[in-house]
Enzyme design. Structure first.
Site, mmCIF file in Angstrom:
data_model
loop_
_atom_site.group_PDB
_atom_site.id
_atom_site.type_symbol
_atom_site.label_atom_id
_atom_site.label_comp_id
_atom_site.label_asym_id
_atom_site.label_seq_id
_atom_site.Cartn_x
_atom_site.Cartn_y
_atom_site.Cartn_z
ATOM 1 N NE ARG A 250 6.955 -3.520 0.879
ATOM 2 C CZ ARG A 250 7.155 -2.963 -0.327
ATOM 3 N NH1 ARG A 250 6.160 -2.392 -0.970
ATOM 4 N NH2 ARG A 250 8.349 -2.989 -0.890
ATOM 5 C CD GLU A 279 1.343 -7.779 -1.715
ATOM 6 O OE1 GLU A 279 2.334 -7.886 -2.456
ATOM 7 O OE2 GLU A 279 0.982 -6.707 -1.218
ATOM 8 C CG HIS A 298 2.925 -5.047 -4.535
ATOM 9 N ND1 HIS A 298 3.380 -5.484 -3.328
ATOM 10 C CD2 HIS A 298 3.704 -3.965 -4.840
ATOM 11 C CE1 HIS A 298 4.380 -4.728 -2.912
ATOM 12 N NE2 HIS A 298 4.592 -3.784 -3.826
HETATM 13 N N1 LIG Z 1 3.164 -0.665 -4.199
HETATM 14 C C1 LIG Z 1 4.343 -0.571 -4.785
HETATM 15 O O1 LIG Z 1 4.549 -1.051 -5.894
HETATM 16 C C2 LIG Z 1 5.434 0.197 -4.098
HETATM 17 C C3 LIG Z 1 6.525 0.663 -4.849
HETATM 18 C C4 LIG Z 1 7.497 1.428 -4.208
HETATM 19 C C5 LIG Z 1 7.407 1.694 -2.845
HETATM 20 N N2 LIG Z 1 6.350 1.185 -2.155
HETATM 21 C C6 LIG Z 1 6.232 1.463 -0.729
HETATM 22 O O2 LIG Z 1 5.885 2.837 -0.567
HETATM 23 C C7 LIG Z 1 6.270 3.257 0.751
HETATM 24 C C8 LIG Z 1 6.932 4.606 0.680
HETATM 25 O O3 LIG Z 1 8.121 4.551 -0.077
HETATM 26 P P1 LIG Z 1 9.098 5.836 -0.141
HETATM 27 O O4 LIG Z 1 10.022 5.605 -1.271
HETATM 28 O O5 LIG Z 1 8.312 7.089 -0.089
HETATM 29 O O6 LIG Z 1 9.878 5.647 1.244
HETATM 30 P P2 LIG Z 1 10.652 6.752 2.099
HETATM 31 O O7 LIG Z 1 11.634 6.006 2.928
HETATM 32 O O8 LIG Z 1 11.114 7.871 1.231
HETATM 33 O O9 LIG Z 1 9.494 7.312 3.034
HETATM 34 C C9 LIG Z 1 8.918 6.603 4.076
HETATM 35 C C10 LIG Z 1 8.504 7.610 5.124
HETATM 36 O O10 LIG Z 1 7.707 6.926 6.102
HETATM 37 C C11 LIG Z 1 8.022 7.488 7.357
HETATM 38 N N3 LIG Z 1 7.613 6.593 8.429
HETATM 39 C C12 LIG Z 1 8.248 5.489 8.888
HETATM 40 N N4 LIG Z 1 7.542 4.941 9.891
HETATM 41 C C13 LIG Z 1 6.441 5.707 10.062
HETATM 42 C C14 LIG Z 1 5.357 5.666 10.956
HETATM 43 N N5 LIG Z 1 5.239 4.712 11.882
HETATM 44 N N6 LIG Z 1 4.412 6.628 10.862
HETATM 45 C C15 LIG Z 1 4.508 7.607 9.929
HETATM 46 N N7 LIG Z 1 5.523 7.714 9.070
HETATM 47 C C16 LIG Z 1 6.487 6.770 9.138
HETATM 48 C C17 LIG Z 1 9.518 7.739 7.313
HETATM 49 O O11 LIG Z 1 9.925 8.705 8.284
HETATM 50 C C18 LIG Z 1 9.696 8.235 5.883
HETATM 51 O O12 LIG Z 1 9.621 9.644 5.806
HETATM 52 C C19 LIG Z 1 7.145 2.124 1.296
HETATM 53 O O13 LIG Z 1 6.359 1.304 2.135
HETATM 54 C C20 LIG Z 1 7.518 1.328 0.076
HETATM 55 O O14 LIG Z 1 7.822 -0.007 0.402
HETATM 56 C C21 LIG Z 1 5.376 0.460 -2.747
#
Ligand SMILES: NC(=O)c1ccc[n+]([C@@H]2O[C@H](COP(=O)([O-])OP(=O)(O)OC[C@H]3O[C@@H](n4cnc5c(N)ncnc54)[C@H](O)[C@@H]3O)[C@@H](O)[C@H]2O)c1
Length: 345
Positions: A250, A279, A298
């Site tokens: 994000r 965005e 994105h």
């Molecule tokens: N660009 C895109 O199109 C797109 C698509 C899907 C997901 N995403 C983003 O990808 C990211 C990861 O998604 P995911 O499915 O793996 O999520 P997830 O919930 O499986 O994993 C997120 C991880 O981040 C950790 N976390 C939270 N706060 C933290 C911090 N301050 N420091 C370190 N680690 C921390 C959590 O403990 C968790 O393990 C999210 O931000 C999601 O919104 C982006």
């Protein structure tokens, strides 16, 4: 015969949702909702009259890429649920949902795009490491010799280190793919409940300061109070001048001004960005003008396959909600005793 339930998807632009080969994402979603006797209406948030008229009848609001605000919720008296296919729910006012007895469903399992986003992170890492953007530009302009001169410094990728911040589903999948390229993978995630999963996926957990010293740093936390602007001036100060910074999580996890400064002062070598603080990114955003920064819209989540799977996933969850059951993942669990499920209305 009209459908019993109304689902309202609020989008930036009608029909502009990522189009798959064949029908659009919205029409695929509509097909899934129809199976559970629900009609999906898509409205652009710019068309306020239409939006507020549609809100009056909505049983469910479906996230379509624009913030779902308190004002919208207060204008939707029948609404019991806000559903998003995404793991992140930062664009939904959770407190307002709770105050309005609406539950929010996200999709942490995210089986439909873990592969896509981890591929995207690796694509950006490889493209940055191999200087694809600048070399392509030079060769396209017939500056072949200059392109050759621009090669060093260039890392080997294999034997180098990738630092993963946020070792959830996507972070771990990225780690597995990075291992196949011979990268050593270290990670930072103080909040992951199943810490053994890091090791199982080839990640050695370290302190944030150590992870930031990697040759490539890839961001994968969800956006929350602890991760908002966690990559700031202080964080960039840890990074190596030869390092590349990748963000597919994000935009707001990064203080974008600090990133611009780190790039301008050559404190890092470059960046690969799929997400931005604002965005669509503004035309005058300096990141859009830099040869050592790859910018994407994105789009990490997207493949034709994921655009087919996503509506099916949300359709299944909607089926549960509209038959009076809870979906798999409720974000604001405290609201549960106050929500009147469909069958109780
Ligand atoms: N660009 C895109 O199109 C797109 C698509 C899907 C997901 N995403 C983003 O990808 C990211 C990861 O998604 P995911 O499915 O793996 O999520 P997830 O919930 O499986 O994993 C997120 C991880 O981040 C950790 N976390 C939270 N706060 C933290 C911090 N301050 N420091 C370190 N680690 C921390 C959590 O403990 C968790 O393990 C999210 O931000 C999601 O919104 C982006």
């Amino acid at each position: 015969m009209s459908n019993k339930f109304k689902v309202l998807k609020v989008s930036r632009e009608i029909g502009n949702n990522t189009k798959a080969v064949g029908p659009s994402m919205t029409s695929r979603e509509a097909k899934e909702f129809a199976k559970v006797d629900a009609e999906l209406v898509e409205v652009a948030d710019s068309n306020k009259n239409k939006l507020f008229a549609a809100l009056k009848d909505a049983d469910i609001l479906l996230y379509g890429g624009v913030p779902i605000t308190r004002t919208m919720m207060e204008a939707a008296p029948k609404c019991i649920a806000i559903m998003t296919q995404t793991v992140g729910y930062d664009a939904i006012d959770i407190q307002a949902a709770t105050d309005n007895n609406i539950f929010v469903m996200n999709n942490p399992a995210f089986e439909w795009c873990v592969e896509e986003v981890s591929n995207h992170a690796m694509t950006l890492l490889l493209a940055c490491a191999k200087k694809v953007k600048i070399l392509d530009k030079l060769v396209s302009q017939c500056h072949w010799a200059d392109a050759k001169k621009a090669l060093p410094p260039m890392g080997s990728i294999y034997g180098q280190t990738l630092g993963i911040i946020g070792c959830g589903a996507i972070g771990r999948m990225t780690a597995r793919k990075a291992k196949a390229f011979g990268l050593n993978v270290i990670g930072y995630d103080p909040y992951m409940p199943e810490r053994y999963l890091a090791k199982e996926n080839g990640i050695t957990l370290k302190r944030l300061g150590d992870v930031l010293k990697a040759d490539y740093v890839s961001l994968h936390p969800d956006l929350n109070e602890t991760s908002l602007h966690m990559i700031d001036d202080k964080a960039f100060a840890h990074m190596k001048p030869t390092a590349y910074f990748i963000n597919t999580s994000r935009g707001k996890v990064v203080d974008e001004m600090a990133l611009v400064k780190a790039l301008e002062e050559k404190r890092i070598a470059g960046a690969g960005l799929d997400v931005f603080e604002k965005e669509p990114a503004d035309q005058d955003n300096p990141l859009l003008k830099m040869d050592n920064v790859i910018v994407l819209p994105h789009s990490a989540f997207y493949s034709d396959a994921s655009s087919v799977l996503a509506p099916i996933t949300i359709g299944k969850q909607a089926g549960k909600v509209l038959s009076g059951r809870w979906p798999d993942n409720v974000v604001n669990k405290s609201v549960k005793p106050k929500v009147k499920l469909i069958k109780e209305r």
